[in-house]
Design a protein around this motif. Structure first.
Motif, PDB file in Angstrom:
ATOM      1  N   GLY A   1      -2.973  -4.118   0.695  1.00 27.26           N
ATOM      2  CA  GLY A   1      -3.162  -4.661  -0.499  1.00 27.26           C
ATOM      3  C   GLY A   1      -4.618  -5.773  -0.307  1.00 27.26           C
ATOM      4  N   ARG A   2      -4.626  -6.322  -1.415  1.00 26.52           N
ATOM      5  CA  ARG A   2      -5.557  -7.660  -1.239  1.00 26.52           C
ATOM      6  C   ARG A   2      -5.532  -8.487  -0.046  1.00 26.52           C
ATOM      7  N   HIS A   3      -4.168  -8.954  -0.096  1.00 30.01           N
ATOM      8  CA  HIS A   3      -4.051 -10.043   1.001  1.00 30.01           C
ATOM      9  C   HIS A   3      -3.447  -9.328   2.216  1.00 30.01           C
ATOM     10  N   GLY A   4      -3.860  -8.247   2.543  1.00 33.17           N
ATOM     11  CA  GLY A   4      -3.587  -7.525   3.741  1.00 33.17           C
ATOM     12  C   GLY A   4      -2.092  -7.309   4.073  1.00 33.17           C
ATOM     13  N   THR A   5      -1.201  -7.335   3.002  1.00 28.40           N
ATOM     14  CA  THR A   5      -0.024  -6.878   2.960  1.00 28.40           C
ATOM     15  C   THR A   5       0.342  -5.501   2.309  1.00 28.40           C
ATOM     16  N   PRO A   6       1.139  -4.633   2.575  1.00 31.23           N
ATOM     17  CA  PRO A   6       1.182  -3.502   2.418  1.00 31.23           C
ATOM     18  C   PRO A   6       1.880  -3.530   0.947  1.00 31.23           C
ATOM     19  N   GLU A   7       1.055  -2.361   0.129  1.00 34.50           N
ATOM     20  CA  GLU A   7       1.674  -2.077  -1.021  1.00 34.50           C
ATOM     21  C   GLU A   7       2.340  -0.800  -1.376  1.00 34.50           C
ATOM     22  N   VAL A   8       3.370  -0.512  -1.689  1.00 33.59           N
ATOM     23  CA  VAL A   8       4.041   0.879  -1.804  1.00 33.59           C
ATOM     24  C   VAL A   8       3.819   1.260  -3.219  1.00 33.59           C
ATOM     25  N   ARG A   9       3.119   2.586  -3.449  1.00 31.29           N
ATOM     26  CA  ARG A   9       3.110   3.205  -4.814  1.00 31.29           C
ATOM     27  C   ARG A   9       4.040   4.353  -4.798  1.00 31.29           C
ATOM     28  N   GLU A  10       4.912   4.393  -5.890  1.00 32.86           N
ATOM     29  CA  GLU A  10       5.661   5.631  -5.926  1.00 32.86           C
ATOM     30  C   GLU A  10       5.339   6.260  -7.479  1.00 32.86           C
ATOM     31  N   ARG A  11       4.969   7.547  -7.235  1.00 30.50           N
ATOM     32  CA  ARG A  11       4.777   8.464  -8.473  1.00 30.50           C
ATOM     33  C   ARG A  11       5.813   9.590  -8.495  1.00 30.50           C
ATOM     34  N   LEU A  12       6.387   9.722  -9.891  1.00 33.40           N
ATOM     35  CA  LEU A  12       7.518  10.665  -9.897  1.00 33.40           C
ATOM     36  C   LEU A  12       6.882  11.627 -10.776  1.00 33.40           C
TER      37      LEU A  12
END
Length: 158
Positions: A74-85
Motif C-alpha cells: 500500500g501507500r504507506h508500505g503496509t500490505p493491502e489485501v483485496r478480495e473479489r468474488l
C-alpha cells in the motif's frame, strides 16, 4: 367478465415474476444434493503465489464462484489485501457421497445447460495440530489442459 380477465392477467404476471426470480436465484432447477462435506472455500494449489490466490467457493446452497485474493504494498508500505468474488454458476453432487467409486462433483453454469461432472476425493490433512480438508478433483478440464486439481480448505481469518 372484465374482473375475471384482470384476475387471470394478474395471476399470469405474478407466476411469470416468481418463475423468473426462482430461475435467477438458481433455486428453480434443483439439480441434486449439496453435501456440507463439499461446501467451503477451496484454495487452488496450482494458482497460489506469494501475492495472489484463487479459490473455489462452494456455498451450502449450491452457489459456485471464484474468490480472487491479491496482496499489494500500500501507500504507506503496509500490505493491502483485496478480495473479489465472482459468481460462476451452481454446484451439486451426482450419486451418493459414500460411493467413492462413482460419485461426482457437478457444476452448472446456466439452468438450461447440462452440468459438467468430475470425480473427486476429500481427505483431511493435519499440520501443527490444525486439520484442513483437501479436495482432489480428478481430470479437471481447464482452459489449456486436463489434470487433477488439488484444493485445500481455506481457514477463516482470525
Amino acid at each position: 367478465m372484465n374482473q375475471e380477465r384482470h384476475r387471470i392477467a394478474l395471476v399470469t404476471v405474478l407466476a411469470g415474476l416468481l418463475s423468473a426470480a426462482a430461475c435467477a436465484s438458481g433455486q428453480w432447477f434443483s439439480t441434486g444434493p449439496k453435501p456440507v462435506a463439499l461446501a467451503g472455500t477451496w484454495v487452488d494449489t496450482s494458482k497460489v503465489t506469494a501475492t495472489d490466490t484463487v479459490a473455489w467457493v462452494l456455498r451450502p446452497d449450491g452457489w459456485d464462484g471464484t474468490l480472487y485474493v491479491t496482496v499489494r504494498v500500500g501507500r504507506h508500505g503496509t500490505p493491502e489485501v483485496r478480495e473479489r468474488l465472482q459468481h460462476y454458476g451452481y454446484w451439486y453432487l451426482s450419486g451418493d457421497i459414500a460411493d467413492t467409486a462413482s460419485r461426482q462433483l457437478c457444476f452448472k453454469r446456466r439452468s438450461r445447460d447440462g452440468g459438467t461432472c468430475v470425480r473427486f476425493r476429500v481427505d483431511t490433512l493435519t499440520t501443527d495440530g490444525i486439520s484442513r480438508r483437501l479436495l482432489t478433483v480428478f481430470g479437471y478440464a481447464g482452459r489449456t489442459h486436463t489434470r487433477d486439481r488439488y484444493l485445500l480448505e481455506r481457514l477463516p481469518r482470525k
